[in-house]
Motif scaffolding. Structure first.
Motif, mmCIF file in Angstrom:
data_model
loop_
_atom_site.group_PDB
_atom_site.id
_atom_site.type_symbol
_atom_site.label_atom_id
_atom_site.label_comp_id
_atom_site.label_asym_id
_atom_site.label_seq_id
_atom_site.Cartn_x
_atom_site.Cartn_y
_atom_site.Cartn_z
ATOM 1 N N LEU A 1 0.829 -1.200 0.000
ATOM 2 C CA LEU A 1 0.000 0.000 0.000
ATOM 3 C C LEU A 1 0.866 1.253 0.000
ATOM 4 C CD1 LEU A 1 -2.747 1.309 0.054
ATOM 5 C CD2 LEU A 1 -2.848 0.946 2.539
ATOM 6 N N ILE A 2 1.942 1.227 0.789
ATOM 7 C CA ILE A 2 2.874 2.356 0.818
ATOM 8 C C ILE A 2 3.498 2.568 -0.557
ATOM 9 C CG2 ILE A 2 5.109 3.131 1.727
ATOM 10 C CD1 ILE A 2 4.316 1.767 4.386
ATOM 11 N N GLN A 3 3.918 1.477 -1.196
ATOM 12 C CA GLN A 3 4.524 1.575 -2.527
ATOM 13 C C GLN A 3 3.535 2.124 -3.548
ATOM 14 O OE1 GLN A 3 5.968 -2.410 -3.237
ATOM 15 N NE2 GLN A 3 8.008 -1.917 -2.481
ATOM 16 N N VAL B 1 1.463 9.871 2.017
ATOM 17 C CA VAL B 1 1.108 8.672 2.780
ATOM 18 C C VAL B 1 0.456 9.074 4.092
ATOM 19 C CG1 VAL B 1 1.972 6.612 3.929
ATOM 20 C CG2 VAL B 1 2.940 7.302 1.733
ATOM 21 N N ASP B 2 -0.758 8.621 4.290
ATOM 22 C CA ASP B 2 -1.484 8.840 5.542
ATOM 23 C C ASP B 2 -1.293 7.592 6.399
ATOM 24 O OD1 ASP B 2 -3.338 9.017 7.602
ATOM 25 O OD2 ASP B 2 -4.841 10.025 6.361
ATOM 26 N N TYR C 1 11.547 3.502 5.581
ATOM 27 C CA TYR C 1 11.319 2.599 4.446
ATOM 28 C C TYR C 1 10.855 3.405 3.235
ATOM 29 C CZ TYR C 1 9.062 -0.509 1.208
ATOM 30 O OH TYR C 1 8.697 -1.132 0.060
ATOM 31 N N LEU C 2 9.934 4.326 3.452
ATOM 32 C CA LEU C 2 9.437 5.162 2.367
ATOM 33 C C LEU C 2 10.577 5.956 1.742
ATOM 34 C CD1 LEU C 2 6.930 6.200 0.845
ATOM 35 C CD2 LEU C 2 6.709 7.968 2.611
ATOM 36 N N LYS C 3 11.514 6.402 2.570
ATOM 37 C CA LYS C 3 12.637 7.205 2.098
ATOM 38 C C LYS C 3 13.626 6.388 1.277
ATOM 39 C CE LYS C 3 16.317 10.240 3.872
ATOM 40 N NZ LYS C 3 16.931 10.812 5.107
ATOM 41 N N PHE C 4 13.858 5.132 1.687
ATOM 42 C CA PHE C 4 14.909 4.330 1.057
ATOM 43 C C PHE C 4 14.381 3.201 0.181
ATOM 44 C CE2 PHE C 4 16.938 5.836 5.087
ATOM 45 C CZ PHE C 4 17.880 6.653 4.499
ATOM 46 N N GLN C 5 13.100 3.187 -0.134
ATOM 47 C CA GLN C 5 12.513 2.027 -0.810
ATOM 48 C C GLN C 5 13.108 1.764 -2.188
ATOM 49 O OE1 GLN C 5 8.522 2.259 -2.401
ATOM 50 N NE2 GLN C 5 8.388 4.428 -1.908
ATOM 51 N N LYS D 1 6.408 -1.351 14.936
ATOM 52 C CA LYS D 1 7.044 -2.550 15.501
ATOM 53 C C LYS D 1 7.268 -3.616 14.436
ATOM 54 C CE LYS D 1 6.491 -5.981 19.194
ATOM 55 N NZ LYS D 1 5.609 -6.451 20.307
ATOM 56 N N ASP D 2 6.289 -3.809 13.556
ATOM 57 C CA ASP D 2 6.440 -4.805 12.501
ATOM 58 C C ASP D 2 7.528 -4.404 11.513
ATOM 59 O OD1 ASP D 2 4.637 -6.579 13.486
ATOM 60 O OD2 ASP D 2 3.258 -6.494 11.788
ATOM 61 N N PHE D 3 7.586 -3.136 11.142
ATOM 62 C CA PHE D 3 8.625 -2.685 10.219
ATOM 63 C C PHE D 3 10.012 -2.860 10.833
ATOM 64 C CE2 PHE D 3 5.382 -1.172 7.515
ATOM 65 C CZ PHE D 3 5.966 -0.843 6.298
ATOM 66 N N LYS D 4 10.131 -2.565 12.101
ATOM 67 C CA LYS D 4 11.417 -2.748 12.793
ATOM 68 C C LYS D 4 11.783 -4.232 12.829
ATOM 69 C CE LYS D 4 12.620 1.431 14.367
ATOM 70 N NZ LYS D 4 13.948 2.058 14.195
ATOM 71 N N HIS D 5 10.784 -5.070 13.049
ATOM 72 C CA HIS D 5 11.029 -6.505 13.151
ATOM 73 C C HIS D 5 11.501 -7.092 11.825
ATOM 74 C CE1 HIS D 5 10.457 -10.741 14.190
ATOM 75 N NE2 HIS D 5 9.728 -10.869 13.095
ATOM 76 N N TYR D 6 10.830 -6.727 10.737
ATOM 77 C CA TYR D 6 11.112 -7.365 9.456
ATOM 78 C C TYR D 6 12.265 -6.731 8.694
ATOM 79 C CZ TYR D 6 6.829 -10.110 9.916
ATOM 80 O OH TYR D 6 5.872 -11.002 10.334
ATOM 81 N N ILE D 7 12.398 -5.402 8.761
ATOM 82 C CA ILE D 7 13.420 -4.757 7.929
ATOM 83 C C ILE D 7 14.300 -3.785 8.710
ATOM 84 C CG2 ILE D 7 12.064 -5.017 5.829
ATOM 85 C CD1 ILE D 7 11.223 -2.144 6.029
#
Length: 273
Positions: free
Chosen positions: A218-220, A229-230, A261-265, A248-254
């Motif tokens: 969804l972010i992509q 992005v809201d 993530y949005l900045k470096f995708q 927490k999930d973003f920290k866990h997975y990546i």
């Protein structure tokens, strides 16, 4: 992520319909630049078989040690992002196993994460070394892919009935484990154990990952359309309790916040999309 230019190329290759139950796709990348290309691979909960041609690429382990890809290695299921480097002259071809396919080939579903495994030891002695040498003589990428599929087909075992039901279950409003347990007159515990045995991860793990992946996609989508992005929309659409759970999930997975993530995708490869 797909990039195409005269110096660095990477793209996905679809597999024929008869193999769609076994592989999601094959991924190709080559670095013809004069500099090393550093990338991050998002988790996929798939096991991957990597063939290397040319200069030796390497993966970066959790302990920050470099793991060279010398001809071939297997890693997965990939449950967290990892970094990899393609030096000048490197070329890789990555086969992505789908659902329980790795178990059907090798009789177990997982290996130590971020640790290379010699797949030849699981089948006939040195068979993958033979396959690598055969592939190295084929210049066309599609020719390499077709050769891999033909080579691997005889080793594929019949699919376990429960594993097939787990893989194909598509009713999101129902509990997959509970529904299949009832259908087969088994306990939920036994069905959970079957899931872990054939897939290499629990249904609970995969449900959490699926929610995270929905947020990533969804972010992509929003970013590709230049929309702002809201984050509260992301939380609501993907079923998170609040923004802190999303983070927490973003920290866990990546190991990145959603904002980072949005900045470096652009430097992060999503093996699912």
């Amino acid at each position: 992520m797909t990039e195409n230019n005269t110096e660095y190329n990477n793209f996905r290759i679809a597999v024929p319909a008869k193999f769609e139950e076994v592989y999601t796709h094959v991924y190709f990348a080559e670095n013809k630049t004069g500099e090393s290309m550093n990338k991050t691979l998002l988790p996929s909960y798939q096991t991957i078989l990597i063939f290397s041609f040319g200069a030796t690429p390497w993966l970066l382990s959790k302990e920050n040690s470099r793991i060279p890809v010398d001809k071939y290695l297997v890693i997965g299921p990939v449950k967290q992002a990892f970094e990899y480097t393609l030096p000048p002259g490197a070329e890789i071809l990555t086969v992505n196993f789908k659902h329980d396919a790795f178990y059907r080939f090798f009789r177990h579903a997982s290996i130590p994460e971020h640790v290379p495994m010699n797949p030849a030891a699981q089948l006939e002695e040195d068979c993958f070394s033979i396959l690598w040498h055969q592939l190295s003589k084929i210049s066309d990428v599609n020719g390499k892919v077709n050769h891999i599929l033909t080579f691997c087909e005889p080793y594929l075992a019949y699919r376990n009935k429960i594993a097939g039901q787990l893989a194909s279950f598509g009713e999101r409003s129902l509990d997959r484990i509970k529904s299949i347990a009832q259908e087969n007159k088994q306990t939920e515990r036994n069905t959970q154990l079957n899931h872990k045995k054939h897939f290499g991860y629990s249904a609970k793990e995969h449900n959490r990952f699926t929610r995270f992946l929905e947020a990533v996609n969804l972010i992509q989508t929003l970013a590709s359309g230049n929309a702002k992005v809201d984050w509260f929309e992301i939380v609501a659409e993907c079923g998170y309790y609040d923004q802190s759970q999303l983070i927490k999930d973003f920290k866990h997975y990546i190991n990145l916040s959603p904002t980072n993530y949005l900045k470096f995708q652009q430097d992060i490869c999503n093996p699912i999309t």
